[in-house]
Structures are given as C-alpha cells and as structure tokens.
Design a protein around this motif. Structure first.
Motif, PDB file in Angstrom:
ATOM      1  N   ARG A 248     -26.344  14.647  -1.132  1.00  0.00           N
ATOM      2  CA  ARG A 248     -27.331  15.606  -0.639  1.00  0.00           C
ATOM      3  C   ARG A 248     -27.940  16.425  -1.771  1.00  0.00           C
ATOM      4  NH1 ARG A 248     -24.745  18.031   5.009  1.00  0.00           N
ATOM      5  NH2 ARG A 248     -24.766  16.055   6.170  1.00  0.00           N
ATOM      6  N   GLY A 249     -27.093  16.893  -2.680  1.00  0.00           N
ATOM      7  CA  GLY A 249     -27.613  17.665  -3.800  1.00  0.00           C
ATOM      8  C   GLY A 249     -28.537  16.852  -4.677  1.00  0.00           C
ATOM      9  N   TYR A 250     -28.207  15.589  -4.826  1.00  0.00           N
ATOM     10  CA  TYR A 250     -29.027  14.691  -5.634  1.00  0.00           C
ATOM     11  C   TYR A 250     -30.413  14.531  -5.012  1.00  0.00           C
ATOM     12  CZ  TYR A 250     -30.220  10.544  -8.412  1.00  0.00           C
ATOM     13  OH  TYR A 250     -30.826   9.650  -9.262  1.00  0.00           O
ATOM     14  N   THR A 251     -30.425  14.306  -3.717  1.00  0.00           N
ATOM     15  CA  THR A 251     -31.709  14.129  -3.025  1.00  0.00           C
ATOM     16  C   THR A 251     -32.560  15.388  -3.134  1.00  0.00           C
ATOM     17  OG1 THR A 251     -30.691  12.584  -1.467  1.00  0.00           O
ATOM     18  CG2 THR A 251     -32.783  13.592  -0.809  1.00  0.00           C
ATOM     19  N   LEU A 252     -31.929  16.545  -2.990  1.00  0.00           N
ATOM     20  CA  LEU A 252     -32.659  17.817  -3.025  1.00  0.00           C
ATOM     21  C   LEU A 252     -33.212  18.124  -4.414  1.00  0.00           C
ATOM     22  CD1 LEU A 252     -33.463  20.501  -1.641  1.00  0.00           C
ATOM     23  CD2 LEU A 252     -31.218  21.389  -2.321  1.00  0.00           C
ATOM     24  N   ILE A 253     -32.353  18.119  -5.419  1.00  0.00           N
ATOM     25  CA  ILE A 253     -32.768  18.540  -6.763  1.00  0.00           C
ATOM     26  C   ILE A 253     -33.528  17.429  -7.486  1.00  0.00           C
ATOM     27  CG2 ILE A 253     -31.980  19.397  -8.996  1.00  0.00           C
ATOM     28  CD1 ILE A 253     -31.583  21.340  -6.667  1.00  0.00           C
ATOM     29  N   LYS A 254     -32.950  16.250  -7.537  1.00  0.00           N
ATOM     30  CA  LYS A 254     -33.607  15.129  -8.220  1.00  0.00           C
ATOM     31  C   LYS A 254     -34.958  14.828  -7.577  1.00  0.00           C
ATOM     32  CE  LYS A 254     -33.844  11.010 -10.436  1.00  0.00           C
ATOM     33  NZ  LYS A 254     -33.868  10.783 -11.883  1.00  0.00           N
ATOM     34  N   GLY A 255     -34.968  14.771  -6.241  1.00  0.00           N
ATOM     35  CA  GLY A 255     -36.222  14.475  -5.541  1.00  0.00           C
ATOM     36  C   GLY A 255     -37.273  15.539  -5.772  1.00  0.00           C
ATOM     37  N   GLY A 256     -36.870  16.811  -5.712  1.00  0.00           N
ATOM     38  CA  GLY A 256     -37.829  17.899  -5.910  1.00  0.00           C
ATOM     39  C   GLY A 256     -38.416  17.915  -7.303  1.00  0.00           C
ATOM     40  N   LEU A 257     -37.563  17.751  -8.323  1.00  0.00           N
ATOM     41  CA  LEU A 257     -38.050  17.752  -9.705  1.00  0.00           C
ATOM     42  C   LEU A 257     -38.911  16.533  -9.997  1.00  0.00           C
ATOM     43  CD1 LEU A 257     -34.911  19.062 -11.622  1.00  0.00           C
ATOM     44  CD2 LEU A 257     -37.083  20.243 -11.268  1.00  0.00           C
ATOM     45  N   THR A 258     -38.541  15.389  -9.437  1.00  0.00           N
ATOM     46  CA  THR A 258     -39.364  14.197  -9.634  1.00  0.00           C
ATOM     47  C   THR A 258     -40.746  14.395  -9.030  1.00  0.00           C
ATOM     48  OG1 THR A 258     -37.409  12.757  -9.630  1.00  0.00           O
ATOM     49  CG2 THR A 258     -39.532  11.715  -9.201  1.00  0.00           C
ATOM     50  N   GLY A 259     -40.797  15.056  -7.869  1.00  0.00           N
ATOM     51  CA  GLY A 259     -42.085  15.339  -7.243  1.00  0.00           C
ATOM     52  C   GLY A 259     -42.988  16.206  -8.108  1.00  0.00           C
ATOM     53  N   LEU A 260     -42.377  17.084  -8.920  1.00  0.00           N
ATOM     54  CA  LEU A 260     -43.154  17.936  -9.816  1.00  0.00           C
ATOM     55  C   LEU A 260     -43.541  17.214 -11.106  1.00  0.00           C
ATOM     56  CD1 LEU A 260     -41.132  21.275  -9.528  1.00  0.00           C
ATOM     57  CD2 LEU A 260     -43.412  20.804  -8.571  1.00  0.00           C
ATOM     58  N   LEU A 261     -42.644  16.368 -11.604  1.00  0.00           N
ATOM     59  CA  LEU A 261     -42.815  15.788 -12.942  1.00  0.00           C
ATOM     60  C   LEU A 261     -43.462  14.410 -12.950  1.00  0.00           C
ATOM     61  CD1 LEU A 261     -39.261  16.692 -14.332  1.00  0.00           C
ATOM     62  CD2 LEU A 261     -41.409  17.821 -14.926  1.00  0.00           C
ATOM     63  N   PHE A 262     -43.534  13.732 -11.796  1.00  0.00           N
ATOM     64  CA  PHE A 262     -43.909  12.326 -11.805  1.00  0.00           C
ATOM     65  C   PHE A 262     -45.263  12.020 -12.458  1.00  0.00           C
ATOM     66  CE2 PHE A 262     -46.379  13.326  -8.040  1.00  0.00           C
ATOM     67  CZ  PHE A 262     -47.395  12.375  -8.019  1.00  0.00           C
ATOM     68  N   PRO A 263     -46.276  12.911 -12.439  1.00  0.00           N
ATOM     69  CA  PRO A 263     -47.542  12.542 -13.104  1.00  0.00           C
ATOM     70  C   PRO A 263     -47.388  12.242 -14.593  1.00  0.00           C
ATOM     71  CG  PRO A 263     -47.893  14.405 -11.629  1.00  0.00           C
ATOM     72  CD  PRO A 263     -46.412  14.208 -11.725  1.00  0.00           C
ATOM     73  N   ILE A 264     -46.344  12.784 -15.216  1.00  0.00           N
ATOM     74  CA  ILE A 264     -46.140  12.552 -16.653  1.00  0.00           C
ATOM     75  C   ILE A 264     -45.988  11.070 -16.965  1.00  0.00           C
ATOM     76  CG2 ILE A 264     -44.533  12.969 -18.574  1.00  0.00           C
ATOM     77  CD1 ILE A 264     -43.856  15.668 -17.299  1.00  0.00           C
ATOM     78  N   LYS A 265     -45.347  10.331 -16.054  1.00  0.00           N
ATOM     79  CA  LYS A 265     -45.033   8.939 -16.353  1.00  0.00           C
ATOM     80  C   LYS A 265     -46.290   8.078 -16.532  1.00  0.00           C
ATOM     81  CE  LYS A 265     -44.547   7.494 -11.526  1.00  0.00           C
ATOM     82  NZ  LYS A 265     -43.616   7.043 -10.487  1.00  0.00           N
ATOM     83  N   PHE A 266     -47.414   8.508 -15.952  1.00  0.00           N
ATOM     84  CA  PHE A 266     -48.627   7.699 -16.074  1.00  0.00           C
ATOM     85  C   PHE A 266     -49.209   7.743 -17.487  1.00  0.00           C
ATOM     86  CE2 PHE A 266     -48.262   8.459 -11.520  1.00  0.00           C
ATOM     87  CZ  PHE A 266     -48.413   7.159 -11.049  1.00  0.00           C
ATOM     88  N   MET A 267     -48.720   8.654 -18.319  1.00  0.00           N
ATOM     89  CA  MET A 267     -49.113   8.649 -19.727  1.00  0.00           C
ATOM     90  C   MET A 267     -48.591   7.409 -20.452  1.00  0.00           C
ATOM     91  SD  MET A 267     -48.489  12.672 -20.666  1.00  0.00           S
ATOM     92  CE  MET A 267     -48.758  12.363 -22.418  1.00  0.00           C
ATOM     93  N   ASP A 268     -47.612   6.718 -19.836  1.00  0.00           N
ATOM     94  CA  ASP A 268     -47.109   5.477 -20.427  1.00  0.00           C
ATOM     95  C   ASP A 268     -48.199   4.419 -20.579  1.00  0.00           C
ATOM     96  OD1 ASP A 268     -44.485   6.131 -20.969  1.00  0.00           O
ATOM     97  OD2 ASP A 268     -43.747   5.515 -18.999  1.00  0.00           O
ATOM     98  N   LEU A 269     -49.239   4.501 -19.765  1.00  0.00           N
ATOM     99  CA  LEU A 269     -50.338   3.548 -19.894  1.00  0.00           C
ATOM    100  C   LEU A 269     -50.942   3.594 -21.294  1.00  0.00           C
ATOM    101  CD1 LEU A 269     -52.048   4.130 -16.433  1.00  0.00           C
ATOM    102  CD2 LEU A 269     -50.835   2.064 -17.181  1.00  0.00           C
ATOM    103  N   LEU A 270     -50.868   4.762 -21.934  1.00  0.00           N
ATOM    104  CA  LEU A 270     -51.325   4.916 -23.315  1.00  0.00           C
ATOM    105  C   LEU A 270     -50.163   4.775 -24.294  1.00  0.00           C
ATOM    106  CD1 LEU A 270     -53.369   5.742 -25.531  1.00  0.00           C
ATOM    107  CD2 LEU A 270     -52.819   8.133 -24.977  1.00  0.00           C
ATOM    108  N   VAL A 271     -49.062   5.481 -24.014  1.00  0.00           N
ATOM    109  CA  VAL A 271     -47.967   5.585 -24.978  1.00  0.00           C
ATOM    110  C   VAL A 271     -47.263   4.258 -25.209  1.00  0.00           C
ATOM    111  CG1 VAL A 271     -45.761   6.747 -25.441  1.00  0.00           C
ATOM    112  CG2 VAL A 271     -47.666   8.018 -24.437  1.00  0.00           C
TER     113      VAL A 271
END
Length: 293
Positions: A248-271
């Motif tokens: 439960r803690g994993y779903t709450l914290i990991k899921g919430g932070l991923t929802g905030l940070l996920f746009p960063i991963k699209f920089m991989d198209l360049l990097v």
C-alpha cells in the motif's frame, strides 16, 4: 495459438510427447505423456501444464510481490492499464528498441513469448508460470518444453532478471530458435528492485553482449535512458524514505511521485542519442540472430 504436440518434448528426459485422453469417473481428461519416462503433463482448459503446482518457480507467485502480480493479471484495471502506458515508469519512449522488437515479431514463422503475462501477439506461443488469460502453455523458461529449432523469433521483455539462472534461459532460447531466428530481450541496468515475482540480476551493456556470445549480429541499445532512470530512482527513493511498507505504501508514494516526475523521461528521446547515455540507462535491449550453422 493452437499448439502442435509434435513441437513439444518431455521436460524430464527430452523425448517427444504424445497426446492421450483418459476416461474415468471425472470424465475425459487430456494429458501429454512421455512414452520413454512415463511422465505425464496435464492439459487444463486447453493449456498444457509443465510445472507442478508446488514447483519452486510457481511458489514464487505466493509471495507478497508475486500475489500482487497475479492479482493484476487476473483482475486487470483497464483505467490503470491505460495510465501506466504513459505515466508509469515502466513505459519508455524511443524508436530503436521498438524497431528491433517489430523486426523480431514480423520475422516469418511462429514466435515464442517468454514471460508473456497477459500480452498477446499474432503467430506466437505465449509461455508463463501460470495460466493467466492468453497464456498458451505453463512452463519454466529454464527448461522449455519444445523440441529444437522450432521458432523464428523469441521475445522476452523484462523477465530475465526474474529467473534464477539467466544463462540457462538464454541457452534454452538459443536451442528452440531456428537457424536465422531472432531473439529480442529487454533487461534492467539502473532499475530499482521489483519482485514480480522475484528479482535477481542486472546487466551493463558489455555484460549483456557477453551473455549472448553464442549468437551473431548482436546489437545492444538503450531501452529506457538516463531520464527514465531518474524518474525510477527518485520515485523509489521517496518511497524508501517514507518508511512505509509494500504494497500500500508503495502504491501511494511511488505512484504519486511517478505521476509528478514522469514527463522527465520523455527527454530520453534526445538524451539517448548522447554517446555516454548507456552509463545511466534504466533498461537495455538486445537483438541477436541464431547462426545458420
């Protein structure tokens, strides 16, 4: 996909199998039987089972991580599945790995999907540890129940880290591929622990290439790049620092932070084009060919 019994072999003594039907008080029951060692493998709802219920590999499904994985496969949430395709740290942008996977799947002939879960492909046999929806055969990737030189392609995505003996799985993959057949694997490098149902290994670019030294035309590339790594590691760090427990803690914290940070991963198209991007890759792909001779 309908399996041809002539392509199956006994996982105990490697003898080709025969399909037999037995009549009894419980009705007709089908099984695959080995005439050499007398081993018998049941067929349940059309799916051959080459793993006993209490086999160590199946027992992994009863761990907390394994139970979460099984629940996701047995009772999928369509909304969560749609969100994970974009928001999740498990989704990676990029063209190179997609082209390599497509090339493998479009190679004429029957393909084998190892650790398929509920993923389905055309002209393919899907193998996993349990009879999840869409699985064609229940078996162990360490001891594949197929005769030699059967498949024109093999796809194994983020599964190799979950097996106890990756070298043996790769050797079995090599054995069941036809000469000229393609193998496509995705494996983690800088990726947090994920027990689905267990987690044993990580590979660098050089280490992955060495694992496939029996193949030819080996190409190793980035699947998830440095920016995907940062999304994964930062969200996982937040979960660990929260002091909460899985799941439960994993779903709450990991899921919430991923929802905030996920746009960063699209920089991989360049990097991912940078020459040293592999040093911080989240996951790597490999495509390799079984030699003709």
């Amino acid at each position: 996909m309908t399996l041809n019994p002539s392509t199956l072999r006994c996982t105990t003594c490697t003898t080709p199998l025969l399909k037999k039907t037995y009549s009894g008080t419980l009705g007709n029951m089908s099984a695959l039987t080995c005439h050499a060692c007398k081993a018998s493998f049941p067929i349940k709802n059309g799916v051959p089972h080459f793993l006993e219920t209490r086999a160590p590999e199946r027992a992994q499904l009863e761990t907390v991580d394994g139970a979460c994985m099984v629940a996701g496969y047995r009772r999928p949430n369509p909304l969560m599945h749609a969100l994970r395709r974009v928001v999740s740290s498990e989704y990676f942008p990029g063209k190179s790995w997609r082209a390599a996977k497509t090339r493998t799947l479009e190679n004429p002939g029957t393909k084998l999907i190892l650790g398929s879960g509920v993923t389905r492909y055309l002209d393919a046999v899907h193998l996993d540890l349990d009879d999840f929806p869409g699985v064609d055969i229940v078996g162990d990737a360490h001891v594949l129940p197929f005769v030699d030189d059967v498949f024109s392609g093999l796809v194994c995505e983020v599964v190799l880290e979950h097996v106890a003996d990756p070298k043996r799985v790769i050797a079995e993959s090599f054995r069941v591929l036809q000469p000229g057949g393609l193998a496509f694997f995705i494996v983690p490098f800088l990726f947090p622990f994920h027990g689905h149902p267990s987690d044993f290994q990580r590979w660098s670019r050089e280490g992955l290439a060495r694992e496939f030294e029996a193949f030819e035309d080996v190409e190793v590339g980035i699947h998830g790049g440095p920016c995907s790594s940062m999304v994964n590691l930062l969200s996982e760090w937040g979960y660990v620092m929260s002091g909460l427990r899985f799941p439960r803690g994993y779903t709450l914290i990991k899921g919430g932070l991923t929802g905030l940070l996920f746009p960063i991963k699209f920089m991989d198209l360049l990097v991912n084009r940078f020459p040293e991007a592999h040093r911080l890759a989240s996951t790597l792909f490999i495509i390799a060919t079984k030699p003709q001779t």
